[in-house]
Design a protein around this motif. Structure first.
Motif, short mmCIF file in Angstrom:
data_model
loop_
_atom_site.label_atom_id
_atom_site.label_comp_id
_atom_site.label_asym_id
_atom_site.label_seq_id
_atom_site.Cartn_x
_atom_site.Cartn_y
_atom_site.Cartn_z
N LYS A 189 33.22 -13.51 0.13
CA LYS A 189 32.17 -12.73 0.81
C LYS A 189 30.78 -13.07 0.30
O LYS A 189 29.78 -12.60 0.85
CB LYS A 189 32.44 -11.23 0.64
CG LYS A 189 33.78 -10.78 1.19
CD LYS A 189 34.03 -9.31 0.90
CE LYS A 189 35.40 -8.88 1.41
NZ LYS A 189 35.69 -7.45 1.09
N GLU A 190 30.71 -13.87 -0.75
CA GLU A 190 29.42 -14.20 -1.35
C GLU A 190 28.83 -15.46 -0.73
O GLU A 190 29.55 -16.42 -0.45
CB GLU A 190 29.59 -14.42 -2.86
CG GLU A 190 30.09 -13.21 -3.62
CD GLU A 190 29.08 -12.08 -3.63
OE1 GLU A 190 27.86 -12.35 -3.70
OE2 GLU A 190 29.52 -10.90 -3.56
N ASP A 191 27.54 -15.45 -0.53
CA ASP A 191 26.84 -16.63 -0.03
C ASP A 191 26.46 -17.50 -1.23
O ASP A 191 25.30 -17.61 -1.60
CB ASP A 191 25.59 -16.21 0.76
CG ASP A 191 24.88 -17.41 1.39
OD1 ASP A 191 25.52 -18.47 1.51
OD2 ASP A 191 23.68 -17.27 1.72
N ASN A 192 27.48 -18.11 -1.82
CA ASN A 192 27.29 -18.88 -3.03
C ASN A 192 28.50 -19.80 -3.19
O ASN A 192 29.43 -19.76 -2.39
CB ASN A 192 27.14 -17.95 -4.25
CG ASN A 192 26.26 -18.53 -5.33
OD1 ASN A 192 26.26 -19.73 -5.55
ND2 ASN A 192 25.52 -17.68 -6.02
N THR A 193 28.50 -20.60 -4.23
CA THR A 193 29.61 -21.51 -4.48
C THR A 193 30.13 -21.30 -5.90
O THR A 193 29.33 -21.20 -6.85
CB THR A 193 29.17 -22.98 -4.31
OG1 THR A 193 28.64 -23.15 -2.99
CG2 THR A 193 30.34 -23.92 -4.51
N PHE A 194 31.46 -21.26 -6.06
CA PHE A 194 32.08 -20.94 -7.34
C PHE A 194 33.17 -21.95 -7.68
O PHE A 194 33.81 -22.51 -6.79
CB PHE A 194 32.67 -19.53 -7.32
CG PHE A 194 31.69 -18.46 -6.93
CD1 PHE A 194 30.86 -17.87 -7.86
CD2 PHE A 194 31.57 -18.06 -5.59
CE1 PHE A 194 29.95 -16.90 -7.51
CE2 PHE A 194 30.67 -17.09 -5.22
CZ PHE A 194 29.85 -16.50 -6.18
N TYR A 195 33.39 -22.12 -8.98
CA TYR A 195 34.40 -23.06 -9.47
C TYR A 195 35.17 -22.42 -10.62
O TYR A 195 34.57 -21.82 -11.52
CB TYR A 195 33.77 -24.36 -9.96
CG TYR A 195 32.99 -25.10 -8.89
CD1 TYR A 195 33.59 -26.09 -8.12
CD2 TYR A 195 31.65 -24.79 -8.65
CE1 TYR A 195 32.87 -26.76 -7.14
CE2 TYR A 195 30.93 -25.45 -7.67
CZ TYR A 195 31.55 -26.43 -6.92
OH TYR A 195 30.84 -27.08 -5.95
N LEU A 196 36.48 -22.58 -10.60
CA LEU A 196 37.33 -22.16 -11.71
C LEU A 196 38.13 -23.36 -12.17
O LEU A 196 38.93 -23.91 -11.40
CB LEU A 196 38.27 -21.03 -11.28
CG LEU A 196 39.38 -20.65 -12.27
CD1 LEU A 196 38.79 -20.12 -13.57
CD2 LEU A 196 40.33 -19.63 -11.64
N TYR A 197 37.89 -23.79 -13.41
CA TYR A 197 38.61 -24.94 -13.97
C TYR A 197 39.57 -24.44 -15.05
O TYR A 197 39.16 -23.74 -15.98
CB TYR A 197 37.63 -25.95 -14.58
CG TYR A 197 38.32 -27.09 -15.31
CD1 TYR A 197 38.65 -28.26 -14.64
CD2 TYR A 197 38.64 -26.99 -16.66
CE1 TYR A 197 39.30 -29.31 -15.29
CE2 TYR A 197 39.28 -28.03 -17.33
CZ TYR A 197 39.60 -29.19 -16.64
OH TYR A 197 40.24 -30.21 -17.30
N ILE A 198 40.84 -24.82 -14.91
CA ILE A 198 41.87 -24.49 -15.91
C ILE A 198 42.69 -25.75 -16.15
O ILE A 198 43.21 -26.34 -15.21
CB ILE A 198 42.80 -23.36 -15.43
CG1 ILE A 198 42.00 -22.06 -15.20
CG2 ILE A 198 43.92 -23.12 -16.43
CD1 ILE A 198 42.82 -20.96 -14.56
N ASN A 199 42.82 -26.15 -17.41
CA ASN A 199 43.64 -27.32 -17.69
C ASN A 199 44.91 -26.95 -18.46
O ASN A 199 44.93 -26.04 -19.28
CB ASN A 199 42.85 -28.38 -18.48
CG ASN A 199 42.74 -28.07 -19.95
OD1 ASN A 199 41.90 -27.27 -20.36
ND2 ASN A 199 43.58 -28.70 -20.78
#
Length: 385
Positions: A189-199
């Motif tokens: 719902k956000e006008d933005n960009t997100f990243y989740l990095y898990i190794n």
């Protein structure tokens, strides 16, 4: 092996070259009731260009991760694969146990964990944003139990962190339930960009690998356009080596939009578009770069050339004018805007207007530019008619 050694040498060279840009700050905390040591890296050009803003990266475990992250950020920026970043490292040498060690059986944060969480959220970020020229894009980077604490920022009702980099994470036995409680759908719902990095890593114990694998599998079905989940698996014999690989691998994914258009991006997102849609894609790419990273990046010629073929070969090249107009609107100093408009008028046999735009475009070029002579050929060719 040689390639990796070269990269390491380059990173060390970058760190040495820009060491004068590192500031040490003892930040007084009302929440922790103590001073905490910060190391702040300001990228090259920060002082000279006093109008430019930079993404902010907050690195936990400063003693272990700060130099490696800064070195990689310099390398990626030098290769035009990521914007220059302001990096702040939080010292945790004597305090990590209180800051991030939590109850593995329940997953609940201790009071000291919560205090450190609030210190980062309410004091470190406030200090950095009020003192330095930061863009809205914020990254958190941590390892082990610090990575677990970073994952808790996903529960904020109003997301304000853009990238969550969880390296070699130590999660609780209830990590899947914890992630379910974060309501990740809210990010869409956000006008933005997100990243989740898990190794994950082959160097971990079987139990830890299984726990991370189960979490990664539970995250795979999530498909939110602006929430990018990066599940990584690093084949290595030590957790230290995994850190060394995870940092550049995460940067490569998180700042992919900043990079020039790759063959993969072209094949996946562009090649089947109409000329107008391809032009819009290119414009939106640079608008997003400016919005996220505060980078007034001049359009790269190679990105224009990436969509040129679509515009020329589809619809008889009738959208060359729109391509030139977009370039002139967003990047008025680029000669290519006038070139494409000139080419459009030439195709319509309006040689007078074509010549005018070719001349304007040539006037924007540096005489030392190896392409200036070829550009001037258009002027000579039409000027002789």
């Amino acid at each position: 092996m040689i390639k990796k050694s070269f990269s390491l040498i380059f990173i060390l060279f970058c760190l040495n070259a820009f060491s004068q840009e590192i500031i040490e700050k003892n930040l007084g905390s009302d929440i922790l009731r103590a001073f905490r040591e910060l190391k702040i890296y300001l990228p090259e050009g920060y002082v000279i260009n006093n109008t430019k803003n930079y993404p902010l990266a907050i690195v936990f475990d400063s003693e272990q991760l700060f130099d490696a992250y800064v070195g990689n950020s310099v390398l990626f920026a030098a290769k035009d694969k990521a914007p220059k970043q302001i990096v702040v490292g939080i010292s945790m040498k004597e305090t990590k146990k209180n800051d991030t060690y939590f109850d593995l059986d329940t997953g609940k944060l201790t009071q000291s964990n919560s205090n450190f969480y609030e210190f980062v959220r309410d004091e470190v970020i406030f200090y950095m944003e009020s003192t330095f020229r930061t863009s809205p894009f914020i990254s958190l980077i941590g390892e082990g139990t610090s990575a677990n604490l970073i994952s808790h920022f996903l529960k904020e009702e109003k997301p304000f962190i853009n990238s969550y980099v969880c390296i070699n994470p130590t999660f609780s036995n209830f990590v899947n339930q914890e992630f379910d409680s974060y309501n990740l759908k809210k990010f869409s719902k956000e006008d933005n960009t997100f990243y989740l990095y898990i190794n994950n890593s082959t160097s971990f114990s079987t139990q830890k690998q299984t726990k991370i694998e189960e979490l990664q599998n539970s995250l795979k079905p999530l498909d939110f356009k602006n929430f990018n989940i990066i599940n990584d698996n690093i084949v290595t014999t030590s957790s230290t080596s995994a850190i060394g690989e995870a940092i550049p691998r995460s940067l490569n994914q998180i700042f992919q939009i900043y990079s020039s258009i790759s063959k993969e991006e072209f094949d996946k997102n562009i090649k089947d578009l109409s000329p107008l849609d391809a032009i819009e894609y290119l414009e939106n790419k640079y608008l997003e770069i400016e919005f996220l990273f505060g980078s007034n990046l001049e359009i790269r010629d190679r990105d224009i050339y990436a969509i040129e073929k679509i515009v020329i070969e589809k619809e008889n090249g009738d959208k060359l004018f729109e391509l030139g107009k977009m370039i002139l609107k967003r990047f008025p100093s680029s000669q290519l805007g006038d070139y494409y408009i000139g080419r459009y008028y030439e195709s319509k046999k309006d040689f007078k207007k074509a010549l005018r735009h070719y001349k304007i475009g040539y006037g924007k070029m540096d005489p030392s530019d190896p392409n200036s002579d070829k550009f001037y050929e258009n002027v000579l060719r039409l000027g002789s008619q």
